[in-house]
Write a protein that holds these residues in place. Structure first.
Motif, mmCIF file in Angstrom:
data_model
loop_
_atom_site.group_PDB
_atom_site.id
_atom_site.type_symbol
_atom_site.label_atom_id
_atom_site.label_comp_id
_atom_site.label_asym_id
_atom_site.label_seq_id
_atom_site.Cartn_x
_atom_site.Cartn_y
_atom_site.Cartn_z
ATOM 1 N N ILE A 72 0.875 -1.177 0.000
ATOM 2 C CA ILE A 72 0.000 0.000 0.000
ATOM 3 C C ILE A 72 0.908 1.221 0.000
ATOM 4 O O ILE A 72 1.676 1.425 0.947
ATOM 5 C CB ILE A 72 -0.924 -0.016 1.234
ATOM 6 C CG1 ILE A 72 -1.859 -1.224 1.151
ATOM 7 C CG2 ILE A 72 -1.722 1.263 1.346
ATOM 8 C CD1 ILE A 72 -2.287 -1.762 2.493
ATOM 9 N N HIS A 87 -7.677 -1.331 5.538
ATOM 10 C CA HIS A 87 -6.770 -2.051 4.636
ATOM 11 C C HIS A 87 -6.799 -3.556 4.870
ATOM 12 O O HIS A 87 -6.549 -4.333 3.949
ATOM 13 C CB HIS A 87 -5.357 -1.482 4.738
ATOM 14 C CG HIS A 87 -5.238 -0.171 4.035
ATOM 15 N ND1 HIS A 87 -5.323 -0.051 2.657
ATOM 16 C CD2 HIS A 87 -5.098 1.096 4.499
ATOM 17 C CE1 HIS A 87 -5.216 1.222 2.315
ATOM 18 N NE2 HIS A 87 -5.094 1.944 3.409
ATOM 19 N N SER A 89 -7.020 -5.939 1.823
ATOM 20 C CA SER A 89 -5.798 -6.678 1.477
ATOM 21 C C SER A 89 -5.566 -7.940 2.297
ATOM 22 O O SER A 89 -4.583 -8.643 2.081
ATOM 23 C CB SER A 89 -4.576 -5.764 1.657
ATOM 24 O OG SER A 89 -4.729 -4.584 0.901
ATOM 25 N N VAL A 92 2.890 -1.380 4.253
ATOM 26 C CA VAL A 92 2.543 0.028 4.049
ATOM 27 C C VAL A 92 3.832 0.833 3.941
ATOM 28 O O VAL A 92 4.745 0.660 4.749
ATOM 29 C CB VAL A 92 1.694 0.568 5.231
ATOM 30 C CG1 VAL A 92 1.261 2.007 4.969
ATOM 31 C CG2 VAL A 92 0.476 -0.315 5.460
#
Length: 490
Positions: free
Chosen positions: A24, A48, A52, A58
């Protein structure tokens, strides 16, 4: 730890290897998703997770953080001590934050190991004199500030801000217990000024930990210097009743000629922050939840009286009360209420830095590729607020951690018992070494409040909410302070 630049970042996207988690990335190079995470870490990660899955990476402030969101996978991370190191992160960030030189073996041979060993003086048998000293100091402050002559004696209601009340008591009692008393006085005369400066520094703490240069933060550098100066060795040597823990650290620092007096003082200041930074807000939330739930408060107050009676002590507000470490251990519902408050308010992130490229096995079916220098992160708040693990997770329940007259330790996810279910103090070998002392402090503080005072929230104010700006750093502060009233119990 290598910090990957935006150039590395673009290569990472192009060359993302087989087996690596979804990435991300933010639209601002280098910053990535740091701003969104900072606004509301829990919400950001939950969103997220839906998109995901339980594992994703991230990009934040030039670093790659792989979040493991399934608590059943936590044991796999925690046992990978060799490949996933916690100390690399703290040994870089703490010296910058508190202004002491990095503790490297090349410059200070053996010091790092000795410092780690000194934390044993906060645990085991050493916890008993520390707990006794804390009890005496809390009693001293209550007697002088809240149980003296005037309105207190007459049982008249007094009003105060709850967070400020908790912070002032925990701050000074912790200070006296760890560092000791000034010559020929029970209390340090400048404690109010020191605490005011501490609060100013603490407000900037999240920015310092994020490695924002201190010269960008107004007067923070000057305030930090004032606080450090308070702990210079020539001042501390005059203090009496200093804890074994601080005495041992002072002796250690004296063995290293390359450590300047100002560096020794900075190490002592770092311990003050570690002792108060999370304990004071934890005490506030435990007090707030009990005062907000009169039935829970009544239950815990009765439990404290029962434990005193078992020790043949009939409580009287005219006499000082002492609760031994053994008595504190018997307060099941009090401990449960503190655990429950920590569950609702703690938002620490558990960070490990990968020491090599390796395949991280998470369970029998799943492993992910991790790169050297990347950060693997656990965010226990998502577990603490998971309705599958904790029914009605936003509700305070005084007995949530009690079952059949024992501490409850059975919590489940996907039908499997969780090894880790409450993690306000970190995990594995890097758990906060002062956690037992902190919990005992909070217990003692609450016991004195419940024994000596009637407590009520003032009417006409909204419920306390958490300030999300410290997400990832420990116990969250209240967004605004809460007004309460207290009077001496008949």
């Amino acid at each position: 730890e290598s910090i990957q630049t935006p150039l590395n970042f673009s290569l990472f996207v192009i060359l993302q290897r087989h087996g690596e988690p979804p990435l991300i990335k933010g639209w601002i190079p280098y910053v990535g998703k740091a701003l969104e995470f900072g606004r509301d870490a829990h919400k950001f990660l939950e969103e997220h997770k839906k998109k995901s899955g339980d594992i994703f990476t991230v990009e934040m402030a030039g670093k790659y953080m792989t979040f493991i969101m399934d608590p059943l996978m936590y044991p796999s991370i925690i046992k990978h001590g060799r490949q996933l190191d916690f100390r690399e992160f703290t040994s870089r960030v703490a010296p910058i934050t508190f202004d002491y030189p990095p503790v490297t073996d090349s410059k200070f041979p053996g010091l790092g190991e000795q410092i780690v060993r000194s934390f044993q003086l906060l645990q085991g048998d050493c916890l008993t004199p520390l707990t006794d000293s804390m009890m005496g100091n809390l009693m001293l402050l209550f007697r002088q500030d809240h149980l003296g002559a005037g309105p207190a004696k007459e049982g008249i209601w007094r009003s105060a801000n709850m967070f400020d009340f908790c912070h002032s008591v925990i701050f000074e009692a912790s200070f006296l217990t760890l560092y000791g008393r000034p010559p020929s006085a029970h209390r340090h005369s400048s404690m109010g000024v020191v605490r005011k400066d501490f609060i100013k520094f603490d407000t900037m703490f999240p920015l310092l930990i994020a490695e924002i240069p201190i010269w960008l933060l107004g007067r923070t550098k000057a305030i930090r210097q004032k606080l450090i100066n308070y702990f210079l060795p020539h001042k501390m040597v005059c203090w009496s009743n200093t804890s074994w823990f601080i005495r041992r650290r002072s002796e250690l620092f004296e063995q290293y000629d390359v450590l300047r007096d100002i560096d020794k003082a900075a190490h002592h200041f770092a311990i003050l922050w570690a002792a108060v930074g999370n304990t004071a807000p934890a005490a506030f939330w435990a007090m707030y939840h009990l005062v907000s739930h009169p039935e829970a408060l009544k239950l815990v107050r009765q439990e404290v009286h029962d434990v005193l009676r078992l020790g043949q002590v009939e409580f009287s507000s005219d006499r000082d009360v002492t609760l031994s470490r053994e008595q504190l251990d018997k307060l099941l519902y009090l401990e449960s209420s503190i655990s429950e408050s920590l569950r609702l308010s703690s938002a620490s992130v558990n960070i490990r830095v990968a020491q090599e490229d390796f395949s991280l096995r998470l369970n029998a079916k799943r492993s992910v590729a991790i790169r050297k220098g990347d950060i693997v992160a656990l965010y226990p708040q998502s577990m603490h607020l998971d309705p599958e693990i904790y029914e009605e997770p936003q509700t305070f329940r005084v007995d949530r951690f009690v079952q059949d007259g024992q501490q409850k330790t059975d919590f489940y996810k996907d039908g499997q018992k969780l090894r880790y279910y409450l993690m306000p103090f970190g995990s594995g070998s890097t758990m906060c070494p002062g956690r037992y002392f902190a919990i005992n402090e909070i217990k003692q503080f609450l016991c004195l409040l419940l024994l000596y005072f009637d407590l009520e929230l003032e009417e006409g104010q909204p419920r306390a909410t958490v300030d999300l700006s410290r997400g990832g750093l420990g116990v969250l502060l209240p967004a605004t302070d809460v007004r309460f009233r207290y009077r001496l119990r008949k």
